[in-house]
Design a protein around this motif. Structure first.
Motif, short mmCIF file in Angstrom:
data_model
loop_
_atom_site.label_atom_id
_atom_site.label_comp_id
_atom_site.label_asym_id
_atom_site.label_seq_id
_atom_site.Cartn_x
_atom_site.Cartn_y
_atom_site.Cartn_z
N GLY A 157 0.83 -1.05 -0.01
CA GLY A 157 0.07 -0.03 -0.14
C GLY A 157 0.79 1.18 -0.04
N LYS A 158 1.89 1.32 0.73
CA LYS A 158 2.71 2.54 0.72
C LYS A 158 3.37 2.79 -0.37
N GLU A 159 3.93 1.65 -1.20
CA GLU A 159 4.61 1.54 -2.36
C GLU A 159 3.80 2.22 -3.31
N LEU A 160 2.61 1.48 -3.53
CA LEU A 160 1.50 2.09 -4.60
C LEU A 160 1.22 3.44 -4.47
N THR A 161 1.20 3.86 -3.33
CA THR A 161 0.88 5.38 -2.81
C THR A 161 1.92 6.36 -3.19
N ARG A 162 3.16 5.75 -2.96
CA ARG A 162 4.32 6.54 -3.21
C ARG A 162 4.48 6.82 -4.81
N LEU A 163 4.19 5.63 -5.58
CA LEU A 163 4.12 5.67 -7.14
C LEU A 163 3.14 6.67 -7.46
N PHE A 164 2.26 6.70 -7.03
CA PHE A 164 1.09 7.64 -7.42
C PHE A 164 1.40 8.98 -7.28
N HIS A 165 2.06 9.30 -6.05
CA HIS A 165 2.59 10.66 -5.86
C HIS A 165 3.51 10.86 -6.87
N SER A 166 4.55 9.94 -7.65
CA SER A 166 5.43 10.51 -8.51
C SER A 166 5.08 10.44 -10.03
N LEU A 167 3.66 10.45 -10.20
CA LEU A 167 3.25 10.75 -11.43
C LEU A 167 3.52 12.04 -11.82
N PRO A 168 3.78 12.40 -13.30
CA PRO A 168 3.80 13.73 -13.56
C PRO A 168 2.62 14.40 -13.39
N SER A 169 2.56 15.88 -12.76
CA SER A 169 1.53 16.63 -12.31
C SER A 169 0.16 16.59 -13.35
N ILE A 170 0.53 16.58 -14.64
CA ILE A 170 -0.77 16.68 -15.49
C ILE A 170 -1.34 15.18 -15.50
N ASN A 171 -0.59 14.24 -15.26
CA ASN A 171 -1.23 12.89 -15.54
C ASN A 171 -1.82 12.65 -14.07
N LYS A 172 -1.30 13.10 -13.12
CA LYS A 172 -2.01 12.90 -11.61
C LYS A 172 -3.05 13.80 -11.71
N GLU A 173 -3.31 14.90 -12.14
CA GLU A 173 -4.81 15.53 -12.10
C GLU A 173 -5.53 14.80 -13.04
N ILE A 174 -5.18 14.43 -14.22
CA ILE A 174 -6.27 13.68 -14.71
C ILE A 174 -6.91 12.26 -14.07
N VAL A 175 -5.76 11.53 -13.75
CA VAL A 175 -6.13 10.24 -13.01
C VAL A 175 -7.11 10.60 -11.94
#
Length: 564
Positions: free
Chosen positions: A461-479
């Protein structure tokens, strides 16, 4: 009503009265014309609007009439096979032009306000253009055929926009014809013209709010959020439902319908709808009883004037009267703002198969226009569709929408509203599949797979959350935008059958996938790894959906998405 005695026969002067009237669109010699239809107790009269040099801005010029004894009553037949227009109007193109001009006005008004830019002449020119386009939409919008016939003679064709309006005309004509007086031997076109002209100010004619604006447009453009809650006042158990109509360019259209509450004296719906307002002034709510083996019976109705003076971006609770009943509802209005709605250039620039960051940058938006269009349309009218995003749409419709978004975004936005909702979801899934890189990126793909296979659930869970945080900002906002969209779909799981697991299965392999350059060259390797990957892709997305559903933010200071 008073009139000069010498002008009319006594029996005509004392007996004729107006039963129903409205502006209407007639198909005359293959072309649409604005007309005014009068139903008197002895005849039906159709007139055109004519400019007047007197205090009134217009008067009526009678075009034809039918004695009620000669009237062939209209039916509920909607067949339009015999309707022939010499030059059909492209409504989608008109609405696209309206949206373009409206955005230009908003942009120039913003410049004038913020930069003291002297652009008043441009705004005035755009407003005149907008008024002209809206006038064309008054003619082009209604498409429900309504026929009025003269016995032994011709049939006149009109266009209405609402089945309710048509049923009201049919009912009124049926009742009045049954009680019509004997026809006057002196009835003539000239006599009716003189009578209407002289008595006009007493007739209380209904021209429709949009035709009476005289250049001042205070109509609403944006989204009306309405929650239909419960009905009180029934004496006996019944099967009840509500229908919601709003006016657009002077015509009423049905926009929403609740489910049927069966065999109850206290119907409770608690259903929310998002209704797009396009030059709207009124909301009409119709209450029906569904009767077995019969047409639904209308039990109550009301019309609410929509006005910015009281309608705001916060929900307001209201209790309104529907004749013998009272209805509890909530209303909220969000205005169409160019900063949120901004449509990309109509010039072809490539949408499908282009990196999402490039599309967003080109459109100057954080989320691509096609994405917001599809999501908004699904949330407006698709949340209760069974198998949403799992049922396939029409392949030809999907391809038509794709071509339109590639060539003219404004027109594509209008066409989207006319399509079956499963074609809308099909287009959206096609767009995501054709992205050259999944939204979770090639760089993170194998890291996500490795994290998902970790045996320690807490560490996973911690690693999946960390990887989500590392998404490029525009990808993260769209996801995040899409996850919030899926959460709204899941809220209606009881009706649409879309659990979080189902949503993860649909979207996981599309959002979390490698591009072709990362795939193995061996067909057998691709097949073996593909089966495992699909399960992992769905599982990873399910983790994020579940985390969001439990109220755990996926990123710090997560805020609700506003570009819905």
């Amino acid at each position: 009503m008073s009139a000069t005695e010498s002008m009319f026969p006594v029996h005509d002067r004392t007996q004729r009265h107006l039963v129903k009237n409205s502006f209407i669109v007639e198909l005359s010699e293959g072309r649409r014309k604005i007309r005014h239809l009068f139903l008197f107790n002895d005849c039906v009269v159709c007139a055109k609007y004519k400019a007047s040099g007197r205090s009134e801005k217009f008067t009526y010029e009678v075009k034809w009439y039918i004695n009620l004894v000669d009237l062939v009553l209209p039916s509920n037949d909607t067949d339009d096979s015999d309707v022939r227009e010499s030059n059909p109007i492209n409504v989608l193109n008109l609405k696209s032009q309206v949206a373009t001009v409206r955005d230009q006005i908003m942009l120039e008004e913003h410049h004038i306000k913020e930069k003291s830019w002297s652009g008043g002449r441009h705004v005035d020119r755009h407003r005149r253009k907008l008024a002209d386009l809206q006038g064309q939409l008054i003619l082009a919008s209604p498409n429900l055929p309504f026929r009025v016939g003269h016995r032994g003679s011709k049939t006149y064709v009109f266009f209405l926009s609402s089945k309710f309006e048509r049923s009201q005309w049919i009912e009124a004509m049926t009742v009045v014809k049954a009680h019509a007086p004997s026809p006057s031997s002196t009835l003539s076109l000239y006599e009716l013209q003189t009578w209407i002209t002289t008595c006009r100010k007493f007739l209380q004619t209904n021209m429709g709010s949009f035709l009476l604006k005289a250049g001042k447009d205070d109509s609403l453009v944006g989204d009306l959020h309405i929650v239909l809650k419960s009905l009180q006042g029934l004496k006996e158990p019944a099967d009840m439902y509500l229908s919601v109509e709003v006016d657009s360019y002077g015509h009423f259209f049905r926009k929403a319908k609740t489910r049927v509450c069966s065999k109850t004296v206290e119907p409770v719906w608690n259903q929310e709808f998002v209704i797009e307002l396009e030059c709207s002034n009124f909301l009409r709510i119709l209450c029906y009883e569904q009767v077995q083996n019969r047409e639904p019976v209308m039990r109550g109705r009301t019309t609410i004037e929509l006005n910015k003076s009281w309608l705001t971006n916060r929900f307001q609770e209201k209790r309104i009267s529907l004749q013998d009943f009272t209805l509890d509802l909530g209303l909220m209005f969000t205005q169409c703002e160019m900063s949120l709605r901004r449509v990309p250039s109509s010039k072809p620039c490539g949408v499908f198969g282009v990196k999402i960051s490039h599309v967003a940058k080109k459109e100057k938006r954080s989320i691509p226009f096609l994405v917001t269009c599809c999501v908004r349309e699904v949330e407006k009218r698709g949340l209760h569709e069974v198998g949403l995003y799992r049922v396939s749409g029409s392949s030809s419709d999907v391809q038509k929408l794709k071509r339109m978004f590639e060539s003219n975004a404004y027109e594509a936005e209008q066409l989207l509203k006319e399509m079956d909702i499963h074609s809308v979801t099909g287009l959206f899934k096609l767009y995501l599949r054709e992205l050259p890189e999944g939204l979770f990126t090639d760089d993170l793909y194998h890291k996500l797979l490795d994290a998902f296979t970790m045996s320690d659930s807490e560490e996973k869970g911690k690693e999946l959350t960390r990887l989500f945080h590392s998404l490029p900002s525009i990808n993260k906002e769209i996801v995040l935008y899409l996850i919030n969209h899926m959460a709204k779909i899941n809220k209606e799981e009881a009706t649409n059958m879309m659990s979080l697991q189902n949503l993860a299965t649909v979207f996981g392999p599309t959002l979390i996938r490698p591009s072709t350059k990362l795939e193995s060259n061996s067909a057998s390797d691709r097949l073996a790894s593909g089966t495992i990957d699909v399960m992992a892709q769905a599982g990873i997305l399910y983790f994020y959906l579940k985390k969001q559903a439990m109220g755990e933010p996926l990123v710090e200071n997560e805020v609700s998405q506003t570009q819905m």
